[in-house]
Design a protein around this motif. Structure first.
Motif, PDB file in Angstrom:
ATOM      1  N   VAL A  41       0.840  -1.204   0.000  1.00  0.00           N
ATOM      2  CA  VAL A  41       0.000   0.000   0.000  1.00  0.00           C
ATOM      3  C   VAL A  41       0.870   1.247   0.000  1.00  0.00           C
ATOM      4  O   VAL A  41       0.603   2.210  -0.727  1.00  0.00           O
ATOM      5  CB  VAL A  41      -0.949  -0.004   1.219  1.00  0.00           C
ATOM      6  CG1 VAL A  41      -1.689   1.333   1.333  1.00  0.00           C
ATOM      7  CG2 VAL A  41      -1.954  -1.148   1.113  1.00  0.00           C
ATOM      8  N   SER A  42       1.942   1.232   0.793  1.00  0.00           N
ATOM      9  CA  SER A  42       2.823   2.406   0.854  1.00  0.00           C
ATOM     10  C   SER A  42       3.477   2.670  -0.494  1.00  0.00           C
ATOM     11  O   SER A  42       3.614   3.828  -0.915  1.00  0.00           O
ATOM     12  CB  SER A  42       3.879   2.235   1.948  1.00  0.00           C
ATOM     13  OG  SER A  42       4.657   1.075   1.721  1.00  0.00           O
ATOM     14  N   LEU A  45       0.927   4.327  -2.764  1.00  0.00           N
ATOM     15  CA  LEU A  45       0.602   5.716  -2.445  1.00  0.00           C
ATOM     16  C   LEU A  45       1.633   6.701  -2.976  1.00  0.00           C
ATOM     17  O   LEU A  45       1.309   7.876  -3.196  1.00  0.00           O
ATOM     18  CB  LEU A  45       0.453   5.884  -0.928  1.00  0.00           C
ATOM     19  CG  LEU A  45      -0.744   5.167  -0.302  1.00  0.00           C
ATOM     20  CD1 LEU A  45      -0.688   5.251   1.211  1.00  0.00           C
ATOM     21  CD2 LEU A  45      -2.056   5.750  -0.827  1.00  0.00           C
ATOM     22  N   VAL A  46       2.865   6.260  -3.191  1.00  0.00           N
ATOM     23  CA  VAL A  46       3.890   7.170  -3.724  1.00  0.00           C
ATOM     24  C   VAL A  46       4.050   7.016  -5.234  1.00  0.00           C
ATOM     25  O   VAL A  46       4.870   7.679  -5.848  1.00  0.00           O
ATOM     26  CB  VAL A  46       5.259   6.939  -3.041  1.00  0.00           C
ATOM     27  CG1 VAL A  46       5.151   7.196  -1.554  1.00  0.00           C
ATOM     28  CG2 VAL A  46       5.783   5.533  -3.306  1.00  0.00           C
ATOM     29  N   GLY A  69      -5.649  -0.875   4.075  1.00  0.00           N
ATOM     30  CA  GLY A  69      -5.144   0.063   3.076  1.00  0.00           C
ATOM     31  C   GLY A  69      -6.203   0.675   2.187  1.00  0.00           C
ATOM     32  O   GLY A  69      -5.934   1.666   1.491  1.00  0.00           O
ATOM     33  N   LEU A  72      -6.766   4.421   2.733  1.00  0.00           N
ATOM     34  CA  LEU A  72      -5.671   5.260   2.254  1.00  0.00           C
ATOM     35  C   LEU A  72      -5.676   5.361   0.730  1.00  0.00           C
ATOM     36  O   LEU A  72      -5.437   6.434   0.162  1.00  0.00           O
ATOM     37  CB  LEU A  72      -4.332   4.699   2.739  1.00  0.00           C
ATOM     38  CG  LEU A  72      -4.068   4.814   4.245  1.00  0.00           C
ATOM     39  CD1 LEU A  72      -2.748   4.153   4.603  1.00  0.00           C
ATOM     40  CD2 LEU A  72      -4.050   6.280   4.671  1.00  0.00           C
ATOM     41  N   LEU A  73      -5.949   4.242   0.077  1.00  0.00           N
ATOM     42  CA  LEU A  73      -6.026   4.268  -1.386  1.00  0.00           C
ATOM     43  C   LEU A  73      -7.193   5.137  -1.845  1.00  0.00           C
ATOM     44  O   LEU A  73      -7.094   5.867  -2.828  1.00  0.00           O
ATOM     45  CB  LEU A  73      -6.164   2.850  -1.931  1.00  0.00           C
ATOM     46  CG  LEU A  73      -4.944   1.946  -1.735  1.00  0.00           C
ATOM     47  CD1 LEU A  73      -5.261   0.519  -2.148  1.00  0.00           C
ATOM     48  CD2 LEU A  73      -3.750   2.472  -2.530  1.00  0.00           C
ATOM     49  N   ARG A  74      -8.288   5.075  -1.091  1.00  0.00           N
ATOM     50  CA  ARG A  74      -9.446   5.915  -1.421  1.00  0.00           C
ATOM     51  C   ARG A  74      -9.122   7.397  -1.238  1.00  0.00           C
ATOM     52  O   ARG A  74      -9.658   8.245  -1.950  1.00  0.00           O
ATOM     53  CB  ARG A  74     -10.625   5.537  -0.530  1.00  0.00           C
ATOM     54  CG  ARG A  74     -11.254   4.210  -0.879  1.00  0.00           C
ATOM     55  CD  ARG A  74     -12.551   4.433  -1.620  1.00  0.00           C
ATOM     56  NE  ARG A  74     -13.203   3.161  -1.894  1.00  0.00           N
ATOM     57  CZ  ARG A  74     -13.339   2.646  -3.105  1.00  0.00           C
ATOM     58  NH1 ARG A  74     -12.857   3.290  -4.146  1.00  0.00           N
ATOM     59  NH2 ARG A  74     -13.961   1.503  -3.283  1.00  0.00           N
ATOM     60  N   SER A  75      -8.240   7.719  -0.293  1.00  0.00           N
ATOM     61  CA  SER A  75      -7.882   9.125  -0.080  1.00  0.00           C
ATOM     62  C   SER A  75      -7.136   9.691  -1.281  1.00  0.00           C
ATOM     63  O   SER A  75      -7.210  10.887  -1.564  1.00  0.00           O
ATOM     64  CB  SER A  75      -7.042   9.283   1.194  1.00  0.00           C
ATOM     65  OG  SER A  75      -5.759   8.701   1.030  1.00  0.00           O
ATOM     66  N   LYS A  76      -6.401   8.834  -1.987  1.00  0.00           N
ATOM     67  CA  LYS A  76      -5.667   9.283  -3.167  1.00  0.00           C
ATOM     68  C   LYS A  76      -6.487   9.148  -4.441  1.00  0.00           C
ATOM     69  O   LYS A  76      -6.416   9.997  -5.328  1.00  0.00           O
ATOM     70  CB  LYS A  76      -4.363   8.488  -3.299  1.00  0.00           C
ATOM     71  CG  LYS A  76      -3.497   8.969  -4.468  1.00  0.00           C
ATOM     72  CD  LYS A  76      -2.098   8.383  -4.418  1.00  0.00           C
ATOM     73  CE  LYS A  76      -1.243   8.933  -5.568  1.00  0.00           C
ATOM     74  NZ  LYS A  76       0.146   8.433  -5.510  1.00  0.00           N
ATOM     75  N   TRP A  77      -7.269   8.063  -4.519  1.00  0.00           N
ATOM     76  CA  TRP A  77      -8.116   7.829  -5.699  1.00  0.00           C
ATOM     77  C   TRP A  77      -9.553   7.604  -5.222  1.00  0.00           C
ATOM     78  O   TRP A  77     -10.039   6.468  -5.182  1.00  0.00           O
ATOM     79  CB  TRP A  77      -7.612   6.609  -6.467  1.00  0.00           C
ATOM     80  CG  TRP A  77      -6.250   6.782  -7.065  1.00  0.00           C
ATOM     81  CD1 TRP A  77      -5.922   7.525  -8.168  1.00  0.00           C
ATOM     82  CD2 TRP A  77      -5.014   6.188  -6.618  1.00  0.00           C
ATOM     83  NE1 TRP A  77      -4.583   7.435  -8.430  1.00  0.00           N
ATOM     84  CE2 TRP A  77      -3.986   6.624  -7.509  1.00  0.00           C
ATOM     85  CE3 TRP A  77      -4.677   5.337  -5.563  1.00  0.00           C
ATOM     86  CZ2 TRP A  77      -2.660   6.229  -7.361  1.00  0.00           C
ATOM     87  CZ3 TRP A  77      -3.358   4.960  -5.411  1.00  0.00           C
ATOM     88  CH2 TRP A  77      -2.359   5.397  -6.306  1.00  0.00           C
TER      89      TRP A  77
END
Length: 203
Positions: A41-42, A45-46, A69, A72-77
């Motif tokens: 996941v990390s 995210l980068v 995760g 967190l993935l939803r926060s970016k996409w």
């Protein structure tokens, strides 16, 4: 079934051979697709991947697991559908993945084309606005017994386990599944479940 011309897909899996194999299958079955890979996941995210049309996410990952995760993935996409992958396909695992925000679930034990069919359904539903799922809404609704079968398909159960739970023969369950594929105008169990969820027929 229509689909986005050049879908951009992210595969998050810490098994490099599986990840690379899935990329090869997706690129072969969806010409023009761009497939990004991440081992965690990390790492995802980068990734400078820009907009994505789908994310394929393994549950068991090094570091943060896939379930944790998702947020967190939803926060970016935020609008990208997430198809959860796992070798553990017990009904409780499926329910947990969906409750955590996954759009769909498919077992790693399935054939590779089942993954790409489910991916094609995701792309068609969320990014064309004219999917088979939507067109099928004008057709007849599944019977109560077919709806029961759909609910168990949604939990990842095989025909054998569905037959046992519903006290039916496997042949009867197989006929129900085939009728559901025809009803939704799809070719796989994964797509039938996706369409049923899209129409609100199952939770």
């Amino acid at each position: 079934m229509t689909q986005l011309v050049s879908p951009r897909v992210l595969v998050v899996d810490d098994h490099v051979i599986f990840r690379m194999g899935l990329r090869i299958v997706i690129e072969a079955d969806l010409p023009g697709a761009t497939v990004f890979e991440a081992a965690s996941v990390s790492d995802a995210l980068v990734l400078a991947a820009g907009a994505l049309q789908a994310i394929l996410l393994d549950i068991r990952l090094e570091g943060m697991n896939g379930l944790d995760g998702i947020a967190l993935l939803r926060s970016k996409w935020p609008t990208t559908p997430i198809l959860m992958l796992s070798s553990h396909d017990e009904s409780e695992t499926v329910r947990l993945a969906l409750s955590c925000g996954a759009t769909g679930f498919i077992s790693k034990a399935n054939a590779a084309n089942d993954v790409t069919e489910a991916l094609r359904a995701l792309l068609s539903k969320d990014f064309t606005g004219n999917s088979e799922c939507e067109r099928s809404s004008t057709r007849r609704r599944p019977t109560p017994r077919q709806t029961e079968v759909l609910a168990l398909l949604n939990e990842g159960l095989s025909n054998k386990l569905i037959a046992r739970q519903m006290s039916l023969s496997e042949n009867t369950v197989r006929r129900h599944v085939q009728d559901l594929l025809e009803l939704f105008g799809v070719v796989s169990r994964a797509e039938a479940v996706f369409c049923a969820r899209a129409r609100g027929l199952i939770g």
